[in-house]
Design a protein around this motif. Structure first.
Motif, PDB file in Angstrom:
ATOM      1  N   LYS A  90      32.243  49.359   8.350  1.00 10.11           N
ATOM      2  CA  LYS A  90      32.377  48.902   9.726  1.00 10.11           C
ATOM      3  C   LYS A  90      32.490  47.385   9.768  1.00 10.11           C
ATOM      4  O   LYS A  90      31.951  46.686   8.913  1.00 10.11           O
ATOM      5  N   PRO A  91      33.177  46.864  10.800  1.00  9.09           N
ATOM      6  CA  PRO A  91      33.368  45.411  10.905  1.00  9.09           C
ATOM      7  C   PRO A  91      32.071  44.623  10.886  1.00  9.09           C
ATOM      8  O   PRO A  91      32.001  43.563  10.260  1.00  9.09           O
ATOM      9  N   GLU A  92      31.030  45.132  11.563  1.00  2.33           N
ATOM     10  CA  GLU A  92      29.784  44.365  11.602  1.00  2.33           C
ATOM     11  C   GLU A  92      29.118  44.273  10.227  1.00  2.33           C
ATOM     12  O   GLU A  92      28.468  43.278   9.914  1.00  2.33           O
ATOM     13  N   ILE A  93      29.306  45.313   9.405  1.00  4.19           N
ATOM     14  CA  ILE A  93      28.772  45.278   8.044  1.00  4.19           C
ATOM     15  C   ILE A  93      29.518  44.238   7.220  1.00  4.19           C
ATOM     16  O   ILE A  93      28.916  43.451   6.470  1.00  4.19           O
ATOM     17  N   LEU A  94      30.831  44.213   7.349  1.00  5.99           N
ATOM     18  CA  LEU A  94      31.639  43.227   6.628  1.00  5.99           C
ATOM     19  C   LEU A  94      31.332  41.812   7.107  1.00  5.99           C
ATOM     20  O   LEU A  94      31.312  40.868   6.307  1.00  5.99           O
ATOM     21  N   PHE A  95      31.083  41.665   8.396  1.00  6.65           N
ATOM     22  CA  PHE A  95      30.723  40.344   8.915  1.00  6.65           C
ATOM     23  C   PHE A  95      29.442  39.848   8.238  1.00  6.65           C
ATOM     24  O   PHE A  95      29.364  38.701   7.778  1.00  6.65           O
ATOM     25  N   GLN A  96      28.438  40.707   8.166  1.00  8.37           N
ATOM     26  CA  GLN A  96      27.173  40.324   7.544  1.00  8.37           C
ATOM     27  C   GLN A  96      27.357  40.018   6.061  1.00  8.37           C
ATOM     28  O   GLN A  96      26.692  39.135   5.514  1.00  8.37           O
ATOM     29  N   GLU A  97      28.257  40.737   5.423  1.00  9.99           N
ATOM     30  CA  GLU A  97      28.475  40.539   3.993  1.00  9.99           C
ATOM     31  C   GLU A  97      29.160  39.206   3.702  1.00  9.99           C
ATOM     32  O   GLU A  97      28.821  38.520   2.740  1.00  9.99           O
ATOM     33  N   PHE A  98      30.123  38.828   4.551  1.00  8.92           N
ATOM     34  CA  PHE A  98      30.964  37.676   4.243  1.00  8.92           C
ATOM     35  C   PHE A  98      30.577  36.404   4.999  1.00  8.92           C
ATOM     36  O   PHE A  98      30.989  35.316   4.603  1.00  8.92           O
ATOM     37  N   TYR A  99      29.791  36.534   6.056  1.00  4.73           N
ATOM     38  CA  TYR A  99      29.499  35.335   6.843  1.00  4.73           C
ATOM     39  C   TYR A  99      28.435  34.460   6.193  1.00  4.73           C
ATOM     40  O   TYR A  99      27.362  34.925   5.808  1.00  4.73           O
ATOM     41  N   THR A 100      28.736  33.182   6.069  1.00  7.68           N
ATOM     42  CA  THR A 100      27.745  32.152   5.768  1.00  7.68           C
ATOM     43  C   THR A 100      28.067  30.965   6.657  1.00  7.68           C
ATOM     44  O   THR A 100      29.246  30.658   6.899  1.00  7.68           O
ATOM     45  N   GLY A 101      27.052  30.324   7.169  1.00  7.39           N
ATOM     46  CA  GLY A 101      27.270  29.190   8.060  1.00  7.39           C
ATOM     47  C   GLY A 101      27.932  28.021   7.354  1.00  7.39           C
ATOM     48  O   GLY A 101      27.811  27.860   6.137  1.00  7.39           O
ATOM     49  N   TYR A 102      28.659  27.230   8.118  1.00  9.17           N
ATOM     50  CA  TYR A 102      29.323  26.059   7.547  1.00  9.17           C
ATOM     51  C   TYR A 102      28.293  24.941   7.408  1.00  9.17           C
ATOM     52  O   TYR A 102      27.517  24.680   8.322  1.00  9.17           O
ATOM     53  N   PRO A 103      28.275  24.251   6.268  1.00 10.88           N
ATOM     54  CA  PRO A 103      27.242  23.216   6.064  1.00 10.88           C
ATOM     55  C   PRO A 103      27.458  21.991   6.942  1.00 10.88           C
ATOM     56  O   PRO A 103      28.568  21.721   7.408  1.00 10.88           O
ATOM     57  N   ASN A 104      26.400  21.271   7.147  1.00  7.93           N
ATOM     58  CA  ASN A 104      26.446  20.002   7.873  1.00  7.93           C
ATOM     59  C   ASN A 104      26.976  18.929   6.924  1.00  7.93           C
ATOM     60  O   ASN A 104      26.246  18.400   6.098  1.00  7.93           O
ATOM     61  N   ILE A 105      28.258  18.623   7.054  1.00 11.34           N
ATOM     62  CA  ILE A 105      28.862  17.591   6.204  1.00 11.34           C
ATOM     63  C   ILE A 105      29.090  16.295   6.970  1.00 11.34           C
ATOM     64  O   ILE A 105      29.607  15.327   6.424  1.00 11.34           O
ATOM     65  N   ILE A 106      28.696  16.280   8.225  1.00 13.84           N
ATOM     66  CA  ILE A 106      28.946  15.113   9.067  1.00 13.84           C
ATOM     67  C   ILE A 106      27.752  14.169   9.086  1.00 13.84           C
ATOM     68  O   ILE A 106      27.898  12.953   8.936  1.00 13.84           O
TER      69      ILE A 106
END
Length: 239
Positions: free
Chosen positions: A100-116
């Motif tokens: 399911k899409p929500e499972i794939l979202f949890q698998e692949f999502y990582t927040g973008y780091p603070n590079i600013i």
């Protein structure tokens, strides 16, 4: 060595000998890495565990009932049980083949780091509004960070704010708002636009729109690392 690549290699069973050494070293020394591995294992195995439990329960119920049945009755009961279990296994196979899409979202999502505005950078070089917005972002106070980024976008028209606003919306599970702002970030056609494409695909997954995610992921070859490899893997799971 990139932690995300090591985790993906572990689950894909593609780690080289040197990568496996680095993986095991991180597992011993990096608590957050070990926690992430455990989380992903639980996510992957949870479905199988739940379905196996259902099968065991079904069998146990039929065994209890069969103790009081005639041979013929037992025979038909077991046929029915076998049929149910077969359907469960077929459904499980389809589920794992097409997660399911929500499972794939949890698998692949990582927040973008603070590079600013990372905390180690001199505060004298960064205005207080930017500092406070990113400080909230770093401590995962995403509602507070969102408000700060919105003000930054209005006052300073910075190139990165649309991307970080979109990520805050993803963290707050407001995928509709995330889609809208990330589409804007892409249209700006600046340094952060390709990164915004990856997160827009994830936003579509969070919003249960896998077809829209696929349309973006088809273009994985133009994305920058580390998102190029991740986008290709996600595309292959969705297509």
């Amino acid at each position: 060595m990139d932690k995300e690549a090591l985790l993906n290699g572990y689950f894909d069973n593609t780690l080289t000998e040197s990568e496996l050494i680095a993986f095991n070293d991180l597992l011993e020394k990096d608590a957050s890495f070990a926690e992430e591995l455990a989380f992903r294992k639980n996510l992957k195995n949870g479905i199988h565990i739940n379905e196996r439990a259902r099968i065991k329960t079904t069998i146990k119920q039929f065994e209890t009932a069969n103790n009081k049945q005639t041979f013929q009755q037992k025979y038909f009961k077991w046929i029915a049980a076998a049929t149910i279990i077969t359907f469960i296994l077929i459904a499980l196979n389809q589920y794992t083949q097409n997660p399911k899409p929500e499972i794939l979202f949890q698998e692949f999502y990582t927040g973008y780091p603070n590079i600013i505005a990372p905390t180690e950078r001199s505060k004298n070089n960064i205005d207080s509004l930017t500092q406070s917005a990113f400080a909230a972002y770093d401590r995962e106070a995403f509602k507070e960070a969102l408000e700060g980024f919105k003000i930054l976008e209005e006052q300073q028209k910075t190139a990165y704010t649309s991307l970080y606003i979109g990520i805050c919306y993803l963290e707050l599970k407001n995928s509709v708002a995330a889609i809208e702002i990330l589409q804007k970030a892409i249209s700006l056609n600046n340094t952060y636009s390709l990164t915004a494409k990856w997160y827009l695909a994830l936003a579509y997954l969070q919003n249960n729109q896998p077809e829209s995610a696929i349309e973006i992921l088809k273009q994985y070859a133009v994305l920058e690392e580390p998102f190029k490899q991740e986008a290709e893997k996600l595309y292959n799971k969705l297509k």
